[in-house]
Design a protein around this motif. Structure first.
Motif, short mmCIF file in Angstrom:
data_model
loop_
_atom_site.label_atom_id
_atom_site.label_comp_id
_atom_site.label_asym_id
_atom_site.label_seq_id
_atom_site.Cartn_x
_atom_site.Cartn_y
_atom_site.Cartn_z
N SER A 232 82.72 -17.80 -45.91
CA SER A 232 83.55 -16.66 -46.29
C SER A 232 84.93 -16.80 -45.66
O SER A 232 85.11 -17.52 -44.68
CB SER A 232 82.91 -15.34 -45.84
N ALA A 233 85.89 -16.11 -46.26
CA ALA A 233 87.26 -16.10 -45.75
C ALA A 233 87.80 -14.68 -45.89
O ALA A 233 87.34 -13.91 -46.73
CB ALA A 233 88.13 -17.08 -46.54
N TRP A 234 88.80 -14.35 -45.06
CA TRP A 234 89.34 -12.99 -45.07
C TRP A 234 90.82 -13.00 -44.73
O TRP A 234 91.33 -13.97 -44.18
CB TRP A 234 88.58 -12.10 -44.09
N CYS A 235 91.47 -11.90 -45.07
CA CYS A 235 92.90 -11.74 -44.82
C CYS A 235 93.16 -10.25 -44.60
O CYS A 235 92.74 -9.43 -45.41
CB CYS A 235 93.70 -12.27 -46.01
N TYR A 236 93.83 -9.92 -43.49
CA TYR A 236 94.13 -8.52 -43.20
C TYR A 236 95.36 -8.43 -42.29
O TYR A 236 95.82 -9.44 -41.76
CB TYR A 236 92.94 -7.82 -42.55
N PHE A 237 95.87 -7.22 -42.14
CA PHE A 237 96.91 -6.98 -41.16
C PHE A 237 96.66 -5.64 -40.48
O PHE A 237 95.96 -4.78 -41.01
CB PHE A 237 98.32 -7.05 -41.76
N ASN A 238 97.18 -5.51 -39.28
CA ASN A 238 97.05 -4.29 -38.50
C ASN A 238 98.42 -3.64 -38.36
O ASN A 238 99.43 -4.34 -38.25
CB ASN A 238 96.51 -4.57 -37.10
N VAL A 239 98.43 -2.33 -38.33
CA VAL A 239 99.64 -1.55 -38.07
C VAL A 239 99.32 -0.60 -36.92
O VAL A 239 98.30 0.09 -36.97
CB VAL A 239 100.07 -0.75 -39.32
N THR A 240 100.16 -0.59 -35.91
CA THR A 240 99.99 0.35 -34.81
C THR A 240 101.12 1.36 -34.86
O THR A 240 102.30 0.99 -34.88
CB THR A 240 99.99 -0.38 -33.45
N LYS B 215 99.16 -9.10 -50.26
CA LYS B 215 98.06 -9.84 -50.89
C LYS B 215 98.50 -11.21 -51.39
O LYS B 215 97.71 -12.14 -51.42
CB LYS B 215 97.49 -9.03 -52.05
N THR B 216 99.76 -11.33 -51.77
CA THR B 216 100.23 -12.59 -52.36
C THR B 216 100.49 -13.67 -51.32
O THR B 216 100.62 -14.84 -51.70
CB THR B 216 101.53 -12.37 -53.18
N VAL B 217 100.55 -13.32 -50.04
CA VAL B 217 100.82 -14.34 -49.02
C VAL B 217 99.56 -14.81 -48.31
O VAL B 217 99.62 -15.71 -47.49
CB VAL B 217 101.87 -13.87 -47.99
N CYS B 218 98.41 -14.24 -48.63
CA CYS B 218 97.16 -14.70 -48.03
C CYS B 218 96.87 -16.12 -48.51
O CYS B 218 97.08 -16.44 -49.68
CB CYS B 218 96.00 -13.78 -48.44
N GLN B 219 96.39 -16.94 -47.60
CA GLN B 219 96.00 -18.31 -47.92
C GLN B 219 94.48 -18.39 -48.02
O GLN B 219 93.79 -17.94 -47.11
CB GLN B 219 96.49 -19.27 -46.84
N TRP B 220 93.97 -18.94 -49.11
CA TRP B 220 92.53 -19.00 -49.33
C TRP B 220 92.06 -20.44 -49.41
O TRP B 220 92.73 -21.27 -50.02
CB TRP B 220 92.17 -18.26 -50.62
N PRO B 221 90.90 -20.75 -48.83
CA PRO B 221 90.37 -22.11 -48.94
C PRO B 221 89.95 -22.41 -50.38
O PRO B 221 89.59 -21.50 -51.12
CB PRO B 221 89.18 -22.12 -48.00
N ALA B 222 90.01 -23.67 -50.75
CA ALA B 222 89.59 -24.07 -52.10
C ALA B 222 88.07 -24.07 -52.18
O ALA B 222 87.38 -24.37 -51.23
CB ALA B 222 90.13 -25.46 -52.41
N SER B 223 87.58 -23.68 -53.34
CA SER B 223 86.13 -23.73 -53.57
C SER B 223 85.85 -24.19 -54.97
O SER B 223 86.66 -24.14 -55.83
CB SER B 223 85.48 -22.38 -53.32
#
Length: 77
Positions: free
Chosen positions: A18-26, A69-77
């Motif tokens: 699995s792979a994931w992409c997120y960001f945090n805001v404080t 969402k457009t800058v997330c990098q995803w592994p190839a599958s």
């Protein structure tokens, strides 16, 4: 922005789990996580969603969230 990929040792580096992409805001000492998407091997990316109230409370626009969402990098599958 944080991205990550989980591999099972026996399948590394040929297949990820699995792979994931997120960001945090404080803001005001409170950290809020915004999930931009997840991906399982052999499956398409499942893009994250955020409520209007959560975005507003964090000072993030819907456009900025969608652009993230457009800058997330995803592994190839």
């Amino acid at each position: 922005m944080t991205t990550g990929t989980l591999y099972v040792q026996d399948n590394y580096p040929d297949r990820f789990e699995s792979a994931w992409c997120y960001f945090n805001v404080t803001k005001s000492g409170i950290t809020q996580r915004f999930d931009l998407g997840t991906k399982a091997y052999g499956k398409p990316v499942e893009h994250g969603n955020a409520t209007t109230s959560a975005l507003r409370a964090s000072g993030i626009s819907s456009a900025a969230f969608e652009a993230g969402k457009t800058v997330c990098q995803w592994p190839a599958s």
